[in-house]
Design an enzyme around this catalytic site. Structure first.
Site, PDB file in Angstrom:
ATOM      1  N   HIS C  58       0.823  -1.210   0.000  1.00 39.92           N
ATOM      2  CA  HIS C  58       0.000   0.000   0.000  1.00 39.92           C
ATOM      3  C   HIS C  58       0.859   1.262   0.000  1.00 39.92           C
ATOM      4  O   HIS C  58       0.362   2.357   0.250  1.00 39.92           O
ATOM      5  CB  HIS C  58      -0.912   0.023   1.220  1.00 39.92           C
ATOM      6  CG  HIS C  58      -1.756  -1.187   1.374  1.00 39.92           C
ATOM      7  ND1 HIS C  58      -2.669  -1.554   0.423  1.00 39.92           N
ATOM      8  CD2 HIS C  58      -1.812  -2.135   2.342  1.00 39.92           C
ATOM      9  CE1 HIS C  58      -3.267  -2.675   0.814  1.00 39.92           C
ATOM     10  NE2 HIS C  58      -2.752  -3.046   1.964  1.00 39.92           N
ATOM     11  N   HIS C 220      -7.319  -4.354  -1.184  1.00 40.97           N
ATOM     12  CA  HIS C 220      -6.618  -5.595  -1.522  1.00 40.97           C
ATOM     13  C   HIS C 220      -7.361  -6.323  -2.629  1.00 40.97           C
ATOM     14  O   HIS C 220      -7.102  -7.481  -2.903  1.00 40.97           O
ATOM     15  CB  HIS C 220      -6.539  -6.531  -0.322  1.00 40.97           C
ATOM     16  CG  HIS C 220      -6.130  -5.868   0.942  1.00 40.97           C
ATOM     17  ND1 HIS C 220      -7.038  -5.290   1.787  1.00 40.97           N
ATOM     18  CD2 HIS C 220      -4.911  -5.680   1.478  1.00 40.97           C
ATOM     19  CE1 HIS C 220      -6.383  -4.778   2.820  1.00 40.97           C
ATOM     20  NE2 HIS C 220      -5.108  -4.991   2.660  1.00 40.97           N
TER      21      HIS C 220
END
Ligand SMILES: Nc1ncnc2c1ncn2[C@@H]1O[C@H](COP(=O)(O)OP(=O)(O)O)[C@@H](O)[C@H]1O
Ligand SMILES: Nc1ncnc2c1ncn2[C@@H]1O[C@H](COP(=O)(O)OP(=O)(O)O)[C@@H](O)[C@H]1O
Ligand SMILES: [Mg+2]
Ligand SMILES: [Mg+2]
Ligand SMILES: [Mg+2]
Ligand SMILES: [Mg+2]
Lengths: 214, 333, 333, 214
Positions: C58, C220
């Site tokens: 991320h 995700h």
């Protein structure tokens, strides 16, 4: 003998705009092989701007120089890129070549065309064989000059220019300029037509088609 | 390919609108010349003006470097297309503080023609204009034709150094001198893994095989040096560094700054893996790293790939690189 | 899909190595606990420690927010996987200044289990630990189950506000209170256009049609609210804002901050086009924008898509958001 | 009656590690449908770490509890994620359940298994029907308990557990948990097996295979 009015010139630009719009994808694809894949986009943006700008002209008032200058300005400001200064210079030089005339005879129109080719070469400083639009514009300019000297009709003069531009564009496939990028690219640049030369061929052919019907 | 856009014909205007709304403290659009973006707090009397510019699609380049201590204005082109002369001239007039203006941009045929036309027009308005082209992309021409090379991510260092000199109120001669010095000592090589697409076409701008990469591809997808099988990050990094070391001539004990730049969709994770190898290789050669930047500094829309830039610093360049700047998309110092 | 990596099994270690080498002034790895990244200039006696963390992939979240004025440490997990308790505990010990430590992270089952285990272990070492979960992702559960929601890009605001409070030496009660307040007033919705792939599999983590987008997809690739035909940027923005406005309850005259976040490969050009519409819509509703951030703040590797986050500010939150911070990948104030 | 030595336990873990490695792609794909596509990756990282850690154990010295605790620690530290705390707790509880024993008889092994299931439920606090690995572990635990009460062999006990785990995993396909994410997902979560339940079925089946040959 045919004379070209301001309205004829406007119609000429509209025909070119339509031809470019039709062919823009092929031009971008050609640019994708050796450039940045935007030549069709750029030319289309430019001629769309020309079309819109000329739409605002009163052709009973505007002389041919004004048509050329309006085209130059609108093309350049919409486009930038390489094509912007090249075509803007071309159109401006054409306008200068016919300054003061209210309509163009064959000779004036041929001079205007030659001024375009010269303008493009002056602005871009590319040499013949550098694999640019100059490799289409220069042969076209020479062909139109020769045809005019043979005293052929306006239509025949532009037909000769169109054929020469097409042959010139075709010839860029075999060119592998000795400088800059091409010296890394080596053989990879061979076999592909220069997009700017391809659009030149299209533009000059469109001119010949228009003049064939005037 | 898919994009979150509206009418592609309006994309630049909409982008700039959203940018000005996001960064009103840093950026403003000139009245009547919306493609001219000027630093709110930059240009001032007696300061050399720095005007940058180029095609859109490389964000945060070039407009992201407009701000105090870096560039005073940026002229905005269409996607991958130089801006026309008009917005460049308007930028020039807006940032001229009587000490001259320097044009700084990457060496592309289109940009050169448009900026040169703008320079002529500005000169007619009695503004002294100098031009420094960036030519950091090793892959775009051989060493003996460095002046033919393209300017790519190395702009970051060159702009920053020239902008620092101008912010310190150096003369136009001095600003030009350090910009040229920075350019001469900046070297970039990039690799591309997958293409981007232009908003107007939504088609890939080049094709590349599943297991291939293109070494030295330009930031618009122009072909590079060679197409090769994709290799490991370390191998790719080593190959790039070989080329850079071959030209940089930095002796043991030299000092560099590093830029690991994503071309768009290559994530930070990969860039840091690459930086690990760069740091290792520099350390092994006894070259010290003054500072490292990792991220998206000069992109090609959503192209995958990255470039490595090294600038070989001396004391003067180090001082200018360290000079603070406050831009919409970048701050330092 | 293609990535510039070495052995996927070493990717996190290599990324962290490259990160520390790039940002030695900001970040350090703890001896014996390399997945614990601590701010060089952050933790201090008497200050509440802020520990963040989560899965990798991320970036710049979460490690990019480690620095003075924001988080004191970050525990690093594998790609899209919570870190185990050990590195969290080591972070906790390293940043504890005797005033307690707050764990701030997004609400995911794995993170909750690992951080809770860490909290138990830290408590046994006499460190007071509080936990504030971020739950800003509107799309992940209905309004009446807000505590079930995931934490996504809104972390940025929540971390920054809590970090500001801690940097001002507020007590742990006060830090926890403002973190919870910030979370309660932060709302995010995202859309995804195309997938990413994990370094270990190099396969797309989900499939999506050429003309489709997924509204509310998690960071995700977890499925969202619905799969819909791709629409224009303005339409997509309007749809997201409807959902946010429906929960935020900001009256005319209210003040917000805006984050337009790329999930990875969506370029700045699109984000700014989107921000144009956000600014327009907020303006029409009489809501003023205190500050706007546009860029990649919480990514999903090279996923295409973006999220919009609004935080409904009050005076206290504004002051804390304006508090300066100096992180490796982010600076403000 | 068979007894399970520390070496047998190590072999059991190695067999599980091999099975996960073989099936990791399917597990990640299952996770791609309703989760984040990494379950196979994560389980593989975890059991690879277990394998490496157990490789360093001297099984003539280490008791079963040590084998379980070593596995727990190495799995957790390599993995984190959801699976890390769940499996680490499972293994730790198994270790605690057989504390002090130098080898495990059928009852001890069954207790260890039940402790695993209990540990997973305690750690994750998921309820039956939430569409998690609990939906495989709980039925397996109940099945093994019932088989042990019927005084079946170790192999038969684990065979019963494996079948129950497989049925439990299969049943997650029909589950649409009423909470959290699932309430948005609605019907979209239906029809897909939970990846954690799928790996549970694989693990318990591998256990049954190993115990069938001891
Ligand atoms: N210096 C030059 N002189 C003449 N033509 C040029 C020159 N540089 C580029 N061109 C022409 O411009 C074409 C590319 O135009 P275009 O794609 O519209 O602009 P850009 O190169 O900025 O993307 C090339 O194919 C070539 O024919
Ligand atoms: N609270 C919980 N209790 C039991 N099992 C859970 C819980 N949360 C998640 N799981 C299981 O974990 C699996 C996902 O594991 P994995 O993909 O390895 O971790 P992550 O969710 O962090 O990506 C799910 O399929 C589910 O079976
Ligand atoms: Mg082009
Ligand atoms: Mg271009
Ligand atoms: Mg995960
Ligand atoms: Mg998962």
């Amino acid at each position: 003998m045919t004379t070209i009015t301001s309205q004829n010139l406007v119609d000429l630009f509209l025909a070119i705009a339509a031809a470019i719009d039709q062919d823009k994808e092929r031009l971008s694809e050609l640019d994708g092989v050796i450039g940045d894949a935007d030549h069709g986009v750029t030319m289309n943006i430019g001629f769309t701007a020309v079309k819109n700008a000329l739409g605002g002209l009163d052709t009973t008032e505007a002389d041919p120089t004004t048509v050329f200058n309006t085209s130059a300005k609108s093309f350049l400001n919409a486009v930038g890129a390489s094509s912007g200064p090249l075509y803007a210079t071309a159109f401006m030089r054409a306008g200068a070549a016919v300054k003061g005339e209210s309509a163009l005879d064959r000779n004036a129109m041929v001079e205007a065309f030659k001024a375009m080719a010269k303008g493009i070469q002056d602005r871009g400083k590319a040499e013949r064989g550098d694999k640019t639009m100059v490799d289409a514009w220069l042969p076209a300019s020479e062909a139109i000059e020769a045809a005019a000297e043979r005293d052929e009709s306006l239509a025949a003069c532009f037909a000769a220019a169109a054929t020469a531009a097409e042959e010139g564009a075709e010839a860029t496939k075999t060119m592998q300029a000795s400088k800059g990028r091409a010296s890394w690219l080596g053989a990879r640049s061979l076999g592909h037509m220069d997009p700017g030369a391809a659009s030149t061929a299209l533009i000059v052919r469109t001119m010949a088609d228009v003049f064939a019907h005037i | 390919t898919k994009k979150l856009i509206n009418n592609a014909d309006n994309i630049i205007a909409e982008m700039l609108d959203g940018m000005i709304k996001a960064h009103p403290k840093h950026l403003r659009q000139l009245d009547g010349s919306p493609r001219s973006i000027v630093a709110v707090d930059g240009p001032r009397e007696g300061k050399v003006g720095i005007v940058v510019g180029g095609g859109s699609g490389h964000e945060p380049s070039f407009v992201g470097y407009v701000g105090k201590g870096l560039a005073d204005a940026c002229a905005i082109g269409n996607v991958f297309a130089s801006p026309p002369p008009d917005p460049i001239v308007e930028c020039t007039k807006a940032v001229s503080g009587g000490a001259g203006v320097i044009y700084l941009y990457g060496n592309y045929a289109g940009d050169v023609m448009n900026f040169d036309m703008a320079a002529e027009m500005a000169t007619m308005e009695d503004i002294e204009v100098r031009t420094v082209l960036s030519t950091d992309d090793i892959a775009s021409a051989p060493f003996d034709q460095k002046e033919k090379r393209r300017g790519v991510a190395g702009n970051f260092f060159i702009f920053k150094i020239a902008g620092g000199a101008a912010d310190k109120m150096w003369s136009i001669d001095e600003c030009e001198r350090v910009a040229r010095k920075a350019n001469a000592r900046t070297f970039t090589v990039g690799v591309a893994l997958s293409p981007c697409s232009l908003p107007q076409t939504l088609r890939h701008n080049f094709e590349i095989g599943a297991g291939e990469m293109e070494i030295g591809m330009g930031i618009h997808g122009e072909p590079g040096i060679s197409r090769e099988p994709l290799r490991s990050a370390d191998d790719v990094t080593d190959g790039i560094l070989e080329r850079i070391f071959g030209e940089m001539n930095a002796p043991e004990g030299a000092k560099v700054a590093v830029l690991v730049n994503s071309l768009g969709s290559t994530p930070l994770m990969e860039l840091y893996v690459i930086n690990r190898r760069i740091a290792e290789r520099l350390g092994r050669n006894g070259i010290s790293v003054h500072e490292t930047w990792v991220g998206t500094y000069c992109s090609s829309l959503e192209m995958a790939g990255m470039s490595i830039t090294l600038i070989h610093l001396d004391d003067e360049l180090t001082e200018l690189l360290d000079h603070p700047c406050d831009c919409a998309m970048f701050r330092a110092g």
